[in-house]
Scaffold this motif. Sequence first.
Motif: not given
Length: 199
Positions: A62-71
């Motif tokens: 999607x080209x989303x720059x955000x980084x997630x890690x928690x469910x």
Amino acid sequence: MDPIRRNPQLSAYLVADEVVDHEHPTVRERVARLKSGTTDAYSYAKAAFEYVRDEIPHSTDSGDPRVTWRASDVLAQRTGICCAKAHALAALLRAEGIPAAFCYQRLTENGADPALHGLIALKLPGTDTWARQDPRGNVPPGVVAQFSLDEERLAWPVRAEFSEVDYPVLFDEPHPAVVAALKAAPDRLSLWTIYPTEL
């Protein structure tokens, strides 16, 4: 491939923690929505898999720059790389008493740019076997990951000729090197400079 449980206690694959925070209200709300359209553990697990695969885009696609890690953040922000999506799926499964493990592959771009690929394995009630599932998302064209208990339908089969690896370990917690990279990266492009290439 014969899976190897890192933890002999099945209960370890149901634990809620900082990453797999399945007691969080965001996770519980999604669980309730998924449960409303299912009748048993199999249909719930399939619905959870398809939700994460199809409704939470892989951030590279999607080209989303955000980084997630928690469910809970993956579910709330609806973005994440493969490992983050695996965290979300594991949380949805564990919240309903379905043991879920973390699995990894070492994949490459035809031998170059190796990186760890994250997926999960689940053990449905009444079964003796673990079944790996890949919620990464069916993009780009040609990727067709499906929910399957009988034969693996993962996004990518490993290719030995490119030194790709299927790691047989069923981790009860996400690998710490993966979590550390996800936590440290300010954005997705920075993530790839610190993301592990192998276990």
